[in-house]
Design an enzyme around this catalytic site. Structure first.
Site, PDB file in Angstrom:
ATOM      1  N   HIS A 194       0.886  -1.128  -0.034  1.00 29.46           N
ATOM      2  CA  HIS A 194       0.101  -0.124  -0.205  1.00 29.46           C
ATOM      3  C   HIS A 194       0.881   1.351  -0.020  1.00 29.46           C
ATOM      4  O   HIS A 194       2.087   1.399   0.576  1.00 29.46           O
ATOM      5  CB  HIS A 194      -1.013  -0.088   1.221  1.00 29.46           C
ATOM      6  CG  HIS A 194      -1.964   0.823   1.028  1.00 29.46           C
ATOM      7  ND1 HIS A 194      -2.059   2.234   1.441  1.00 29.46           N
ATOM      8  CD2 HIS A 194      -3.347   0.721   0.741  1.00 29.46           C
ATOM      9  CE1 HIS A 194      -3.251   2.806   0.942  1.00 29.46           C
ATOM     10  NE2 HIS A 194      -3.909   1.863   0.580  1.00 29.46           N
ATOM     11  N   ASP A 218      -7.787  -5.562   0.177  1.00 24.55           N
ATOM     12  CA  ASP A 218      -8.492  -6.438  -0.865  1.00 24.55           C
ATOM     13  C   ASP A 218      -7.832  -7.897  -0.871  1.00 24.55           C
ATOM     14  O   ASP A 218      -8.410  -8.661  -1.736  1.00 24.55           O
ATOM     15  CB  ASP A 218      -7.786  -5.825  -2.327  1.00 24.55           C
ATOM     16  CG  ASP A 218      -8.703  -4.477  -2.565  1.00 24.55           C
ATOM     17  OD1 ASP A 218      -9.636  -4.290  -2.163  1.00 24.55           O
ATOM     18  OD2 ASP A 218      -8.072  -3.579  -3.258  1.00 24.55           O
TER      19      ASP A 218
END
Ligand code: CMC
Length: 436
Positions: A313, A371
């Site tokens: 991320h 996710d």
């Protein structure tokens, strides 16, 4: 935003005079250096591809501490919101800045619930798409088309228009996502039913048919509501910045949100849950857990473009707090549906374990993001893989609107207009065609 008690000094090695730049502090998080006068004072721009070091706005909505793995909506930790609030309370919080009391919650819920139907003409518009169109292609079109159906709420500078378009978007997104799905599988659309919760109504519009009664499963309803909460906002990510940039020209809110949907579609952003699940399928098809080592090898190979989807991320460099909550939801849903031994879930857990011990991932601070598990939950619920990003868009719509409205209300807001470092040809003359 307040002036910090120090200033930044920018000096040059070529003898140009140094300049002082103001520094501002937020309530939490890093200070920022105000470079707005830089060009006027030096004739230079800053260079920051991907905005790695640039705060493009001031915002009071969402705060992320990437090192701590902390996500706050209006100051409240995501874990507490996921435990104690439902999605519509979270929407109210994001839009208005405070949690609703019982009366406020009821009237907000009523308001959203009574805007869930879409103009009947929308279904004829939808029919123009091929049946095998990707739902995100359909959604980008349908959401953009809302501005053609709701002319009375398209003036972004009118607070009433902003308010009503916000409610319409939050209310109608589940209806549009479900319509896109039903259209693809050739089933009749199910109209919204106002006695159901936001998530329950969406489940019914997705999975009911006119032929029989549909009973909402409360565990699945709660799981979906949690997916919505976890995806509701994430400060200045790519799609939110797209919405702000698009809206900064004064375009209508439906058009700005459609731009956000288009951005979200990309695999490095909202498309990652689809990509993560497809990756798990690929590994499973190639031999499952036994093939994880080989797959990780490819991911680490500098010459391959293979990535461990659902990992890493831009901001979280410790862990993604949403991933922990999503893993918990994943366990609950699989248990409810008797899928505890789901081979894909087992594969995901094993892949996560191996990656978290591997020096490549540890040294780069790559952890599972939201996710990694959300795809497994959605697949268990029965949501097809190509609709995952549509669900993300549905949930993120409130964040986009809150951010858009915040921008319009900010006295410092201007049309977004980045500059560039030009590396093309200097001025030249067009030669006659025979000489090219
Ligand atoms: N698999 C393998 N290597 C990775 C991954 C990954 N998923 N993510 C980053 N790296 C490596 C990258 O190759 C680089 O290595 P090196 O320093 O040797 O060149 C290093 O880690 C730093 O990566 P980066 O690309 O500079 O990091 P970034 O902040 O620009 O990218 C990211 C963040 C999310 C785009 C990236 O981690 C990624 O592509 N992840 C997979 C896609 C994904 O899961 N995206 C969902 C994000 S969460 C949902 C949302 O909020 O939208």
């Amino acid at each position: 935003m307040k002036l910090a008690d120090n200033k930044a000094t920018l000096s040059f090695s070529n003898g140009k005079p140094a300049i002082e730049l103001p520094v501002y502090s937020g309530n939490i998080g890093p200070d920022v250096i105000d470079i707005r006068k830089l060009y006027g004072q030096t004739g230079m721009f800053t260079y920051d591809p991907g905005f790695l070091s640039t705060a493009s706005c001031q915002s009071a909505i969402t705060y992320i501490d990437g090192d701590k793995g902390e996500l706050l909506y209006r100051g409240y930790p995501i874990e507490q919101l996921a435990e104690n609030c439902d999605f519509l309370e979270t929407c109210y919080l994001l839009l208005k800045g405070s949690l609703p009391n019982a009366t406020e919650k009821k009237s907000f819920t009523d308001l959203v619930t009574h805007h869930t139907m879409v103009n009947e003409q929308m279904q004829f518009f939808l029919r123009g798409f091929r049946r095998d169109a990707h739902p995100m292609a359909i959604l980008t079109g349908l959401i953009g088309a809302l501005s053609a159906f709701y002319h009375d709420s398209t003036d972004i500078n009118n607070p009433e228009h902003r308010e009503i378009s916000a409610i319409r978007l939050i209310a109608k997104l589940p209806t549009l996502v479900a319509m896109a799905y039903k259209y693809g599988i050739g089933q009749p659309y199910m109209y919204p039913q106002n006695n159901l919760s936001y998530a329950g109504n969406f489940l019914r519009m997705m999975f009911a048919t006119p032929c029989e009664e549909y009973k909402v499963n409360p565990v699945i309803e709660k799981a979906l509501d949690r997916i919505f909460i976890l995806h509701a906002d994430h400060e200045q990510n790519a799609s939110t910045s797209t919405v702000r940039l698009c809206g900064s020209s004064g375009t209508n809110p439906f058009a700005a949100i459609a731009a956000g949907v288009a951005c979200l579609w990309g695999p490095a952003h909202g498309g990652a849950n689809e990509a993560a699940l497809n990756m798990l399928y690929d590994i499973q098809n190639q031999g499952g857990v036994a093939k994880i080592g080989e797959f990780i090898k490819q991911v680490k190979d500098k010459n391959s473009s293979v990535k461990l989807m659902g990992f890493g991320h831009r901001v979280y460099k410790n862990y993604d707090p949403r991933a922990k909550l999503m893993q918990q939801t994943c366990n609950e849903v699989l248990t409810e549906l008797g899928l505890e031994k789901d081979p894909l879930f087992a594969l995901a857990k094993e892949l996560e374990k191996i990656a978290l011990e591997d020096e490549y991932f540890v040294s780069r601070k790559l952890y599972p993001n939201v996710d990694f598990y959300s795809g497994i939950v959605q697949r268990a619920i029965g949501i097809p893989v190509n609709l995952f990003t549509g669900i993300f868009a549905l949930a993120r719509t409130v964040g986009w609107i809150a951010q858009l409205n915040e921008m319009i209300g900010d006295p410092e807001y201007k049309i977004g207009r980045p500059r560039q470092l030009f590396t093309g040809s200097p001025r030249r003359d067009v030669p006659p065609i025979a000489k090219r």
